[in-house]
Design an enzyme around this catalytic site. Structure first.
Site, mmCIF file in Angstrom:
data_model
loop_
_atom_site.group_PDB
_atom_site.id
_atom_site.type_symbol
_atom_site.label_atom_id
_atom_site.label_comp_id
_atom_site.label_asym_id
_atom_site.label_seq_id
_atom_site.Cartn_x
_atom_site.Cartn_y
_atom_site.Cartn_z
ATOM 1 N N ASN A 47 0.876 -1.167 0.000
ATOM 2 C CA ASN A 47 0.000 0.000 0.000
ATOM 3 C C ASN A 47 0.916 1.221 0.000
ATOM 4 O OD1 ASN A 47 -1.845 2.007 0.440
ATOM 5 N ND2 ASN A 47 -2.734 1.106 2.295
ATOM 6 N N ARG A 57 -2.547 -2.298 -3.453
ATOM 7 C CA ARG A 57 -3.776 -1.541 -3.251
ATOM 8 C C ARG A 57 -3.722 -0.325 -4.170
ATOM 9 N NH1 ARG A 57 -5.536 2.615 1.322
ATOM 10 N NH2 ARG A 57 -7.730 2.681 0.756
ATOM 11 N N GLU A 73 -8.219 -5.947 4.985
ATOM 12 C CA GLU A 73 -8.039 -5.605 3.582
ATOM 13 C C GLU A 73 -6.802 -6.289 2.992
ATOM 14 O OE1 GLU A 73 -8.861 -1.570 4.973
ATOM 15 O OE2 GLU A 73 -9.676 -1.163 2.999
ATOM 16 N N HIS A 117 -13.320 2.087 -0.227
ATOM 17 C CA HIS A 117 -13.319 0.999 0.771
ATOM 18 C C HIS A 117 -13.923 -0.285 0.198
ATOM 19 C CE1 HIS A 117 -13.793 4.367 3.997
ATOM 20 N NE2 HIS A 117 -12.519 4.036 3.931
ATOM 21 N N ARG A 120 -13.476 15.075 7.523
ATOM 22 C CA ARG A 120 -14.193 15.346 6.263
ATOM 23 C C ARG A 120 -15.672 15.608 6.543
ATOM 24 N NH1 ARG A 120 -12.322 9.970 3.444
ATOM 25 N NH2 ARG A 120 -10.135 10.119 4.023
#
Ligand code: ADP
Length: 401
Positions: free
Chosen positions: A7, A91, A385, A180, A241
């Site tokens: 990643n 990823r 993940e 996601h 956010r």
């Protein structure tokens, strides 16, 4: 088969080396401060204590070489040589409309990933740097891209289109993509296993509540809607956010506060969410501490978050014509019983009944937390993940698990 999962961020490179068949994590680590002074690699083997290695890493290419050196080192490594790495899974944040599934990386695939740079300018370029660094360091080892957006590509047009002039979709790809995806896919599949029902028979709402939060509606094994949009700014209020707001607020604030587009973007992404409301922190643990001491805006931020989760759960049950299971995952939802309770509060009319005793007892492990006779099952499923990427990589490479 052993897969190295990468990643790559702009100045860091997280990795896990794992057995895709049994999920055993042989090594995990992170190369930090790539291209900066005082760069280092922090690696732990088989879940043990981490070792920190100070190494000069002027770029990602050197970082990948140093990670391979760390993995094969006599003193703190886990494999004898690179031949024990069967494949690499990357990823990649944005696959646009080009990728509805994971894919073996070829020159054409790289061109397509570059074509999505505009859609994810902060993420796709470093992801690509990681891919090229691994190609250089491990020629001949298959490299697979696993996209955050791929699982959501099954959404119908009525769910992914924005009511804007159609030409913006055609010219610039302005539509809902969702993120996601690897996590939503993993936990929804796992929910079917835990419930002992065919994945294709279930209507599942997956709530990934972490630093970034998103909710997805998964009907009969396919995502039909999700809360994040063109970018990960949409949907729920998150750490910093804003989530969904009236779009007219953007120009309103611009004028009132005399801000340019970049400054507003910064405010919506970095200064809003539960941090903006509470003025305390983006970390939910801090919010709970503050709320416990009577901090009203921290309580408000938590109430807003739970309320918004509830609204999405209700909306997605309506979108799917019912719901069989609600799944909670990621840092906040895996660890915090009150968030789960609040997100399902008062939803008995829909058949959602959380068992408060079971729920309170669960932290960071798989469990069913609804009452035994709740028509809708509520599950906590820690996301993984990296394992999902490793399994996708094995599948794409045609390797038996
Ligand atoms: P990401 O992978 O998106 O960086 P995580 O899924 O690891 O994020 O989630 C991180 C968040 O989880 C932190 O911001 C923190 O607020 C939250 N978190 C962790 N433990 C708890 C807890 N016990 N209660 C509430 N929130 C928690």
């Amino acid at each position: 088969m052993n897969v190295l999962v990468i990643n790559a961020g702009s100045s860091s490179l997280k990795y896990q080396f794992l057995n895709a068949a049994n999920g055993q994590v042989l090594a995990r680590g992170v190369a930090e401060r790539i291209g900066l002074s005082e760069a280092f690699i922090k690696q732990s083997l088989n879940g043990g204590d981490p070792t920190t290695l100070t190494v000069d890493m002027p770029n990602h290419k050197v970082a990948v070489q140093e990670v391979l050196t760390a993995l094969t080192s006599d003193q703190h490594g886990v494999i004898k040589d690179m031949s024990e790495i069967d494949a690499v899974g990357h990823r990649v944040v944005h696959g646009g409309e080009k990728f509805a599934s994971s894919v073996l990386i070829t020159p054409e695939v790289k061109r397509a990933i570059r074509g999505c740079f505009d859609l994810a300018p902060l993420h796709n370029p470093p992801n690509m740097t990681g891919i090229e660094a691994c190609e250089d360091a491990m020629p001949g080892v298959p490299q697979v891209a696993v996209f955050d957006t791929a699982f959501h590509q099954s959404m119908p047009a009525k769910a992914y289109m924005y009511a804007l002039p159609y030409e913006y979709y055609e010219k610039h790809g302005v539509r809902r993509y969702g993120f996601h995806g690897t996590s939503h896919a993993y936990v929804s599949q796992r929910a079917a296993v835990l419930l002992g029902k065919p994945y294709e028979s279930l209507k599942i709402i997956t709530c990934h509540l972490g630093n970034g939060s998103s909710i997805a509606a998964v009907r009969h094994g396919r995502c039909i809607d999700t809360s994040m949009g063109l970018t990960p700014l949409a949907g729920l209020a998150m750490g910093t956010r804003c989530g969904d707001i009236d779009p007219a607020i953007v120009t309103f604030i611009q004028e009132k506060e005399q801000l340019d587009a970049h400054a507003v973007d910064e405010i919506l992404n970095k200064k809003s969410g539960v941090f903006g409301i509470s003025g305390v922190s983006s970390d939910f643990r801090d919010l709970y501490d503050a709320a416990g001491e009577g901090h009203k805006r921290a309580s408000l931020a938590l109430d807003m978050f739970k309320y918004q989760c509830r609204k999405f759960i209700g909306a997605y049950a309506a979108a799917m014509g019912g719901v069989d299971a609600v799944v909670f995952t990621a840092g906040i939802a895996e660890n915090n019983a009150d968030i789960r309770l609040g997100a399902c509060d008062g939803m008995g009319y829909m058949g959602i009944y959380i068992d408060p005793y079971k729920n309170t007892a669960v932290k960071g492990r798989e469990a069913i937390v609804s009452t035994d006779d709740s028509p809708v099952k509520v599950l906590v499923i820690p996301t993984n993940e990296e394992l999902a990427i490793a399994r996708e990589t094995a599948r794409i490479c045609g390797m038996a698990l």
